[in-house]
Design a protein around this motif. Structure first.
Motif, mmCIF file in Angstrom:
data_model
loop_
_atom_site.group_PDB
_atom_site.id
_atom_site.type_symbol
_atom_site.label_atom_id
_atom_site.label_comp_id
_atom_site.label_asym_id
_atom_site.label_seq_id
_atom_site.Cartn_x
_atom_site.Cartn_y
_atom_site.Cartn_z
ATOM 1 N N ALA A 32 -6.782 5.961 5.776
ATOM 2 C CA ALA A 32 -8.100 6.131 5.170
ATOM 3 C C ALA A 32 -8.419 5.002 4.201
ATOM 4 O O ALA A 32 -9.572 4.631 4.018
ATOM 5 N N SER A 33 -7.404 4.456 3.551
ATOM 6 C CA SER A 33 -7.597 3.334 2.630
ATOM 7 C C SER A 33 -6.324 2.500 2.626
ATOM 8 O O SER A 33 -5.288 2.904 3.156
ATOM 9 N N LEU A 34 -6.420 1.349 1.997
ATOM 10 C CA LEU A 34 -5.263 0.456 1.959
ATOM 11 C C LEU A 34 -4.087 1.091 1.230
ATOM 12 O O LEU A 34 -2.928 0.734 1.486
ATOM 13 N N ASN A 35 -4.364 2.044 0.339
ATOM 14 C CA ASN A 35 -3.287 2.706 -0.400
ATOM 15 C C ASN A 35 -2.393 3.542 0.502
ATOM 16 O O ASN A 35 -1.282 3.909 0.110
ATOM 17 N N HIS A 36 -2.873 3.872 1.697
ATOM 18 C CA HIS A 36 -2.069 4.651 2.646
ATOM 19 C C HIS A 36 -1.393 3.758 3.684
ATOM 20 O O HIS A 36 -0.654 4.248 4.534
ATOM 21 N N TYR A 37 -1.644 2.461 3.622
ATOM 22 C CA TYR A 37 -0.946 1.524 4.499
ATOM 23 C C TYR A 37 0.492 1.321 3.986
ATOM 24 O O TYR A 37 0.796 1.581 2.828
ATOM 25 N N HIS A 38 1.359 0.852 4.868
ATOM 26 C CA HIS A 38 2.690 0.394 4.458
ATOM 27 C C HIS A 38 2.705 -1.130 4.546
ATOM 28 O O HIS A 38 3.507 -1.730 5.259
ATOM 29 N N LEU A 39 1.802 -1.732 3.790
ATOM 30 C CA LEU A 39 1.634 -3.169 3.857
ATOM 31 C C LEU A 39 2.876 -3.905 3.371
ATOM 32 O O LEU A 39 3.188 -4.995 3.853
ATOM 33 N N GLU A 40 3.592 -3.310 2.417
ATOM 34 C CA GLU A 40 4.797 -3.963 1.898
ATOM 35 C C GLU A 40 5.851 -4.133 2.993
ATOM 36 O O GLU A 40 6.558 -5.146 3.047
ATOM 37 N N ARG A 41 5.943 -3.147 3.900
ATOM 38 C CA ARG A 41 6.902 -3.267 5.002
ATOM 39 C C ARG A 41 6.487 -4.393 5.952
ATOM 40 O O ARG A 41 7.332 -5.127 6.472
ATOM 41 N N PHE A 42 5.196 -4.500 6.181
ATOM 42 C CA PHE A 42 4.689 -5.574 7.026
ATOM 43 C C PHE A 42 5.019 -6.945 6.423
ATOM 44 O O PHE A 42 5.434 -7.872 7.132
ATOM 45 N N TYR A 43 4.871 -7.061 5.110
ATOM 46 C CA TYR A 43 5.205 -8.319 4.445
ATOM 47 C C TYR A 43 6.699 -8.635 4.544
ATOM 48 O O TYR A 43 7.087 -9.809 4.691
ATOM 49 N N TRP A 44 7.547 -7.607 4.474
ATOM 50 C CA TRP A 44 8.985 -7.859 4.626
ATOM 51 C C TRP A 44 9.308 -8.319 6.050
ATOM 52 O O TRP A 44 10.176 -9.183 6.250
ATOM 53 N N VAL A 45 8.616 -7.756 7.024
ATOM 54 C CA VAL A 45 8.795 -8.229 8.405
ATOM 55 C C VAL A 45 8.410 -9.699 8.507
ATOM 56 O O VAL A 45 9.102 -10.508 9.139
ATOM 57 N N MET A 46 7.291 -10.069 7.875
ATOM 58 C CA MET A 46 6.856 -11.459 7.870
ATOM 59 C C MET A 46 7.892 -12.357 7.189
ATOM 60 O O MET A 46 8.132 -13.497 7.618
#
Length: 553
Positions: free
Chosen positions: A511-525
């Protein structure tokens, strides 16, 4: 000045486009991010077309003028749409979800975007090589001046970007997007007379035909000769390749064997092909064609074979920079969306999230002159070499900085989400009680990486490439950016597909960026960037720069 105006026109929209698509075209955050990365990726990939046309059929001068006009037409379309309400999607209803742009309105949006992308590609593919061609590469001072040109080319890119992400973005957010697109339109229009003012002073390289034809002919000749069991003879002298870039990059044309060392010392003799990629040496035709041998149309000179070898040997370096540009793509997408959830106030001033690139571009503007006038002269004295710091060393430094940037981005995202959770604002549209200056750290590291890598790549491809292929080769720097943006879109799709299985919510959806797991995506990067650096190191250690001399075998 031309590059300042051109990059201002491009980034005035691209840096903030994700918010335009979300707020006015009613795209979701992920749809907006994908559209922006596809647009920017296409613009940079089309630089290959601009470079090819500059080498094969037209001059870099002509390609710039035509491309500027095409970009101008695309921006006019976007300006007209932004200022005409019935060409925009209908406003959101309070009781129904927003309907994204569709039909003829969507067609108009994409026509404007991709005409702009075509123009940007032509300019990026012609302007750097046009500037570099103005210097005499046969003199040390000319080569040093050319190196300075590439550093200041990136400096000018950043100057245009600085105006774009401050003044232009403020206008878009506070006065309307029709004014933002209008600023870009005026900027690209002004760049044409500024560029044309130097017409009487420019040195323009004469087009020599399609470089792709030469590449295809050498590869075909080598393949046919292998089938025929042909072997290339060795006469004891080979073209020398150096572990660091020194001397002129020009190669001489040779066609038949003889007393190589003596003739070359006299300045007019032939040479054997180099030992690298020896299978291509079969393509050399140094004697009269015999019945049953390869077709005369495929006959190749040593010069042509060496040209193709250089193209093939720089490709691993090119591929190793794509991941870095995938990291840079986050500055235009998720990093902007992160900042939009944070407190962007500085005193009484509220900073638009899309103005965050002010951090890396300001750093580049400050660092570029220091690098060129302090660091490089010191490195030249320290190493005793003409370059001081080689192209590949610059590129490698940029790759290391990108790894650090992704690790920093992951840590900052964890902190941002913790603030949202602790404040009970996971679903609140209000700004979080955390300063957007935290995002500046990843911008600074990626901005530094961009300075080292882009300037290094532009000069590396231009100086290593054969003269007949230089515009196309220099365009590989922009093609790397394009593939990085495309890779970003692909990675988002792959990550969502892989993490959304078994009823789990995908990492980059919610629903919003706060519910994303963006930090995990950055670790993958971060992990992928580390593996990519090891790939680069493998090839960089083995790479030898072009040199015009010969040595006895």
């Amino acid at each position: 000045m031309v590059e300042v105006l051109e990059n201002l026109a491009f980034l005035a929209n691209a840096s903030n486009l994700v918010r335009y698509l979300m707020g006015f075209m009613h795209y979701s955050p992920s749809q907006s991010a994908t559209t922006v990365t596809n647009f920017m990726g296409t613009a940079f990939l089309l630089a290959l077309l601009g470079g090819f046309l500059s080498d094969a059929f037209f001059t870099t001068y002509t390609i710039y003028i035509v491309s500027a006009f095409i970009e101008f037409m695309g921006l006019v379309i976007l300006t007209v749409q932004a200022r005409t309400p019935h060409l925009m999607p209908p406003p959101c209803a309070a009781t129904a979800p927003c309907a994204p742009v569709s039909g003829p309105r969507k067609a108009m949006l994409f026509a404007g975007l991709y005409l702009t992308a075509l123009g940007v590609g032509g300019i990026k593919g012609s302007l750097p090589s046009h500037g570099a061609e103005q210097f005499d590469e046969h003199a040390p001072q000319g080569r040093k001046a050319r190196s300075t040109f590439f550093n200041y080319f990136v400096f000018c890119l950043s100057c245009g970007a600085l105006v774009a992400v401050t003044f232009a973005v403020w206008v878009e957010d506070n006065r309307g997007w029709q004014w933002g697109f209008g600023i870009a339109t005026i900027a690209i229009l002004l760049s044409v007379p500024v560029f044309a003012a130097g017409s009487g002073l420019y040195r323009n390289k004469v087009p020599t035909g399609s470089p792709l034809t030469t590449i295809a002919r050498v590869l075909a000749a080598a393949a046919l000769a292998r089938r025929a069991g042909a072997q290339s003879a060795s006469h004891g002298a080979v073209i020398d390749r150096a572990p660091s870039p020194t001397g002129s990059t020009d190669m001489k044309d040779y066609c038949k064997p003889g007393d190589m060392v003596a003739n070359i010392a006299a300045g007019a003799g032939p040479a054997e092909p180099s030992r690298e990629l020896a299978f291509l040496n079969r393509a050399v035709r140094c004697q009269e064609e015999q019945p049953g041998q390869q077709n005369g149309r495929l006959a190749c000179t040593v010069q042509e074979v060496e040209d193709v070898k250089i193209v093939l040997m720089v490709l691993p370096i090119f591929f190793s920079t794509i991941m870095l540009n995938c990291c840079l793509a986050q500055l235009s997408t998720f990093s902007v969306e992160q900042a939009a959830t944070m407190d962007t106030r500085v005193g009484r001033l509220t900073v638009p999230p899309a103005s965050l690139p002010v951090f890396p571009v300001t750093f580049i503007i400050l660092l570029a002159p220091v690098y060129d006038h302090v660091i490089i002269p010191f490195a030249r004295r320290l190493t005793g070499t003409e370059m001081g710091i080689s192209h590949l060393q610059r590129i490698g430094t940029g790759l290391i900085l990108s790894i650090v940037a992704m690790a920093v981005a992951a840590v900052v995202e964890v902190k941002r989400k913790n603030v949202a959770a602790d404040s009970g604002m996971l679903d609140s549209p209000k700004p979080l009680p955390i300063s957007f200056f935290w995002i500046a750290f990843q911008y600074l590291f990626l901005g530094s990486a961009d300075l080292f890598t882009l300037a290094g790549l532009l000069e590396f491809f231009f100086s290593e490439a054969p003269s007949r292929m230089r515009s196309l080769a220099t365009s590989l720097s922009w093609a790397s950016l394009a593939l990085g943006y495309y890779l970003s879109s692909v990675l988002v799709s792959i990550v969502n597909s892989a993490t959304g299985r078994g009823g789990h919510r995908p990492w980059l959806r919610g629903a919003s960026l706060n519910h994303y797991h963006l930090e995990r995506f950055y670790w993958v990067m971060c992990v992928l960037s580390t593996l990519n650096y090891l790939f680069f190191l493998f090839w960089a250690i083995r790479y030898k720069y072009r040199n015009a001399g010969v040595i006895k075998g």
